[in-house]
Scaffold this motif. Structure first.
Motif, PDB file in Angstrom:
ATOM      1  N   SER A 133       4.120   5.414   6.027  1.00 38.11           N
ATOM      2  CA  SER A 133       4.011   5.453   4.574  1.00 38.11           C
ATOM      3  C   SER A 133       4.206   4.078   3.938  1.00 38.11           C
ATOM      4  O   SER A 133       4.968   3.259   4.469  1.00 38.11           O
ATOM      5  CB  SER A 133       5.075   6.414   4.034  1.00 38.11           C
ATOM      6  OG  SER A 133       5.185   6.378   2.646  1.00 38.11           O
ATOM      7  N   PRO A 134       3.551   3.834   2.778  1.00 38.76           N
ATOM      8  CA  PRO A 134       2.498   4.650   2.176  1.00 38.76           C
ATOM      9  C   PRO A 134       1.119   4.160   2.629  1.00 38.76           C
ATOM     10  O   PRO A 134       0.875   2.962   2.696  1.00 38.76           O
ATOM     11  CB  PRO A 134       2.686   4.406   0.682  1.00 38.76           C
ATOM     12  CG  PRO A 134       3.180   2.988   0.614  1.00 38.76           C
ATOM     13  CD  PRO A 134       3.995   2.763   1.867  1.00 38.76           C
ATOM     14  N   GLY A 168       1.105   9.334   1.623  1.00 40.88           N
ATOM     15  CA  GLY A 168       1.010   8.362   0.541  1.00 40.88           C
ATOM     16  C   GLY A 168      -0.380   8.266  -0.054  1.00 40.88           C
ATOM     17  O   GLY A 168      -1.250   7.622   0.527  1.00 40.88           O
TER      18      GLY A 168
END
Length: 220
Positions: A133-134, A168
């Motif tokens: 992430s992201p 994300g």
């Protein structure tokens, strides 16, 4: 729970709850997603008391039953109280080795990572999977940082053997570009919980992920 751990690589869509964005409520979202075939649910709640979280987590545990893995974000105490299958923690949360001592070897522990170094360290310390992430810019997690793009996933995939969950800013328009980079599962929060039909949207992502992964495997 060792059985569930063995199935982590075969999981497609990963639901993360968000009561602030949900149109029909967290419990409704979980029921619809599990009914659609979602095999892993993470309860993420920042605005309720510990008592309220435990009460809701117990209900989610019942909904998941034997059909889906149930994890709690950050809160190991809530996970234990609700009988969850494990937790998902971030880089600034409790260290994995401490979490493992509390939870035991049979519980699942996922860790958020942002690059290959963190991914390698996560595997070394015993994480069962990583949440990369992201991938894209996102508004569902204010401290997530800027999206790094799906290309970074390939580098992580080459360095670790545990499952990778992408999260994300993922939606219908960009999910295929993420799956093609070698992730095992992905999270699309807004695209699911902001929908009028959570079951339909979950089914869409599961089908898209499976078809794209199969195509990816055939081309490899």
């Amino acid at each position: 729970m060792a059985f569930w751990k063995s199935l982590l690589k075969d999981i497609d869509f990963y639901l993360v709850t968000d009561s602030g964005l949900s149109r029909k409520g967290t419990l409704s979202d979980v029921k619809c997603a599990v009914a659609a075939g979602c095999k892993i649910v993470q309860y993420r709640e920042k605005d309720k008391t510990t008592k309220e979280m435990i009460e809701e987590a117990i209900l989610i545990r019942k909904i998941c039953g034997e059909n889906a893995i149930f994890l709690v974000n950050d809160r190991i105490d809530v996970a234990l109280a609700a009988g969850a299958d494990g937790v998902h923690i971030g880089q600034d949360d409790m260290p994995i080795d401490s979490a493992r001592r509390i939870l035991g070897e049979n519980k699942i522990i996922g860790l958020t990572v942002h690059d290959t170094d963190e991914a390698i360290e996560a595997e070394r310390k015993g994480a069962d999977y990583v949440g990369f992430s992201p991938v894209f810019d996102t508004t569902t997690k204010k401290d997530a940082g800027m999206g790094v793009g799906p290309e970074r996933i390939q580098a992580v995939r080459k360095t670790i053997n545990i499952p990778i969950v992408a999260i994300g800013g993922i939606n219908k328009d960009n999910c295929i570009s993420v799956i093609e980079k070698g992730v095992d599962s992905l999270v699309a929060i807004s695209a699911i919980v902001c929908s009028d039909d959570v079951r339909r949207e979950t089914e869409y992502f599961i089908e898209t992920i499976r078809k794209t992964k199969q195509k990816y495997i055939q081309q490899s």
